[in-house]
Design an enzyme around this catalytic site. Structure first.
Site, PDB file in Angstrom:
ATOM      1  N   HIS A  39      22.813  -1.294  18.515  1.00  0.00           N
ATOM      2  CA  HIS A  39      21.739  -0.790  19.373  1.00  0.00           C
ATOM      3  C   HIS A  39      21.445   0.666  19.026  1.00  0.00           C
ATOM      4  O   HIS A  39      21.735   1.575  19.804  1.00  0.00           O
ATOM      5  CB  HIS A  39      22.134  -0.951  20.844  1.00  0.00           C
ATOM      6  N   HIS A 123      24.458  -8.776  28.420  1.00  0.00           N
ATOM      7  CA  HIS A 123      24.696  -8.058  27.163  1.00  0.00           C
ATOM      8  C   HIS A 123      25.100  -9.074  26.098  1.00  0.00           C
ATOM      9  O   HIS A 123      25.837 -10.032  26.385  1.00  0.00           O
ATOM     10  CB  HIS A 123      25.800  -7.016  27.358  1.00  0.00           C
ATOM     11  N   GLU A 125      27.199  -9.103  23.693  1.00  0.00           N
ATOM     12  CA  GLU A 125      28.635  -9.358  23.485  1.00  0.00           C
ATOM     13  C   GLU A 125      29.191 -10.251  24.601  1.00  0.00           C
ATOM     14  O   GLU A 125      29.962 -11.187  24.341  1.00  0.00           O
ATOM     15  CB  GLU A 125      29.422  -8.036  23.437  1.00  0.00           C
ATOM     16  N   THR A 160      34.295  -5.059  25.034  1.00  0.00           N
ATOM     17  CA  THR A 160      35.074  -4.056  24.290  1.00  0.00           C
ATOM     18  C   THR A 160      34.659  -2.614  24.560  1.00  0.00           C
ATOM     19  O   THR A 160      35.431  -1.701  24.292  1.00  0.00           O
ATOM     20  CB  THR A 160      34.939  -4.310  22.774  1.00  0.00           C
ATOM     21  N   CYS A 190      38.134  -1.668  23.119  1.00  0.00           N
ATOM     22  CA  CYS A 190      38.589  -1.351  21.759  1.00  0.00           C
ATOM     23  C   CYS A 190      39.052   0.101  21.639  1.00  0.00           C
ATOM     24  O   CYS A 190      38.622   0.963  22.408  1.00  0.00           O
ATOM     25  CB  CYS A 190      37.495  -1.669  20.743  1.00  0.00           C
ATOM     26  N   ASN A 220      27.717   1.624  24.984  1.00  0.00           N
ATOM     27  CA  ASN A 220      28.778   2.637  25.000  1.00  0.00           C
ATOM     28  C   ASN A 220      28.200   4.048  25.046  1.00  0.00           C
ATOM     29  O   ASN A 220      28.806   4.957  25.603  1.00  0.00           O
ATOM     30  CB  ASN A 220      29.756   2.426  23.841  1.00  0.00           C
ATOM     31  N   SER A 262      27.594   3.447  17.664  1.00  0.00           N
ATOM     32  CA  SER A 262      26.616   2.934  16.699  1.00  0.00           C
ATOM     33  C   SER A 262      25.777   4.062  16.100  1.00  0.00           C
ATOM     34  O   SER A 262      24.765   3.809  15.450  1.00  0.00           O
ATOM     35  CB  SER A 262      25.718   1.892  17.374  1.00  0.00           C
TER      36      SER A 262
HETATM   37  S1  SF4 Z   1      35.151  -0.967  16.977  1.00  0.00           S
HETATM   38 FE1  SF4 Z   1      32.936  -0.653  17.301  1.00  0.00          FE
HETATM   39  S2  SF4 Z   1      31.974  -2.622  16.852  1.00  0.00           S
HETATM   40 FE2  SF4 Z   1      34.165  -2.955  17.144  1.00  0.00          FE
HETATM   41  S3  SF4 Z   1      34.392  -3.503  19.274  1.00  0.00           S
HETATM   42 FE3  SF4 Z   1      34.696  -1.306  19.149  1.00  0.00          FE
HETATM   43  S4  SF4 Z   1      32.671  -0.420  19.502  1.00  0.00           S
HETATM   44 FE4  SF4 Z   1      32.360  -2.588  19.042  1.00  0.00          FE
END
Ligand code: SF4
Length: 287
Positions: A39, A123, A125, A160, A190, A220, A262
């Site tokens: 995005h 979303h 995801e 994530t 993540c 994010n 991103s």
């Molecule tokens: S590392 Fe980047 S692409 Fe992978 S889950 Fe986390 S934010 Fe998303």
């Protein structure tokens, strides 16, 4: 005016690898990405220059090539299978950490837990995570707790890119709302997101003004903006350097820069250069 860059910011490895994969595939022939690869408009423009087209995961007619690619946000096995069965070559740009979240949810379901996903309803995801489990319950905020199923076992994961504090608070709230259920939580926020969130907390302590660089529809990035706003800082969300206005920084003493996962490092570098020029401009005007 002092300028400070967050310790962790911008492009994560998942997005970086998905962009590289798309650019490499595009050298071999026409490619349609099934949604926004990330995005972020700067990244999308760069891919368009490589001849990459965008389609929609839920619309077979949107593909402008026989080779398609799943975005870094992932997709359900059902959606992947439908494209393959329709004769398309399907490359997978899903981030390994999103795949891990899929695997954890699947394992919970196989062990008899009813799936619960903490994340933003609608979303891409979250759609992917829940797409193979029609009975999955999505919890976006405390208001959704009323929709929790009454089940002996609830298996909870999260999108994530959700803020860790929010996820942990919602897991506690789920346990309180369903005291008789066994609630098993797998933390799938993540590490790059966690790093950016903790770097932001540090930046908030040190700065009175923040510039957050990233797509306006990047989850994010919006989380970073929200956290800085709640902390009472002056926050400016921009997608690129050209949007910065000197007026915003007249009263600023320390300006922090951070960026969503991103956002290209080059974009952040141009924002920093532009801010330095603004700082010089304002200082000259003050003397
Ligand atoms: S590392 Fe980047 S692409 Fe992978 S889950 Fe986390 S934010 Fe998303």
């Amino acid at each position: 005016m002092k300028i400070q860059l967050a310790e962790h910011y911008g492009l994560c490895f998942g997005v970086r690898d998905a962009i590289a994969q798309a650019e490499e595939l595009a050298t071999r022939g026409p490619l349609t990405i099934l949604g926004e690869l990330v995005h972020n408009p700067v990244v999308r423009e760069r891919l368009a220059r490589h001849g990459v087209r965008e389609g929609a995961l839920d619309d077979r007619d949107s593909a402008q090539s026989t080779q398609v690619m799943i975005t870094a946000h992932g997709a359900s096995d059902k959606a992947r299978g439908e494209w393959r069965n329709a004769g398309f070559g399907v490359a997978d740009g899903t981030c390994p950490l999103v795949l891990q979240a899929h695997e954890k949810l699947r394992a919970l379901v196989e062990q008899g837990f009813v799936p619960v996903v903490i994340g933003k309803r609608g979303h891409v995801e979250v759609n992917g995570l829940t797409g193979d489990f029609p009975d999955a319950c999505i919890i976006e905020s405390a208001e959704d707790l009323a929709n929790l199923p009454t089940a002996a076992r609830l298996g909870v994961i999260s999108q994530t890119t959700q803020p860790s504090e929010k996820v942990l608070a919602l897991v506690d709230a789920i346990r309180i709302a369903r005291p008789a259920s066994e609630v098993r939580f797998c933390d799938t926020v993540c590490q790059p997101t966690k790093n950016r969130q903790s770097a932001l907390r540090k930046l908030i302590e040190e700065c009175d003004t923040l510039v957050v660089v990233g797509g306006r529809n990047s989850n994010n990035t919006l989380q970073l903006v929200a956290a800085a706003t709640v902390a009472g800082r002056a926050v400016h969300h921009v997608e690129r350097a050209e949007e910065l206005r000197p007026d915003w920084f007249r009263a600023a003493r320390v300006v922090g820069i951070t960026a969503g996962t991103s956002t290209l490092k080059e974009t952040v570098a141009t924002v920093r250069i532009r801010l330095e020029a603004i700082a010089t401009e304002l200082s000259l005007a003050a003397h």
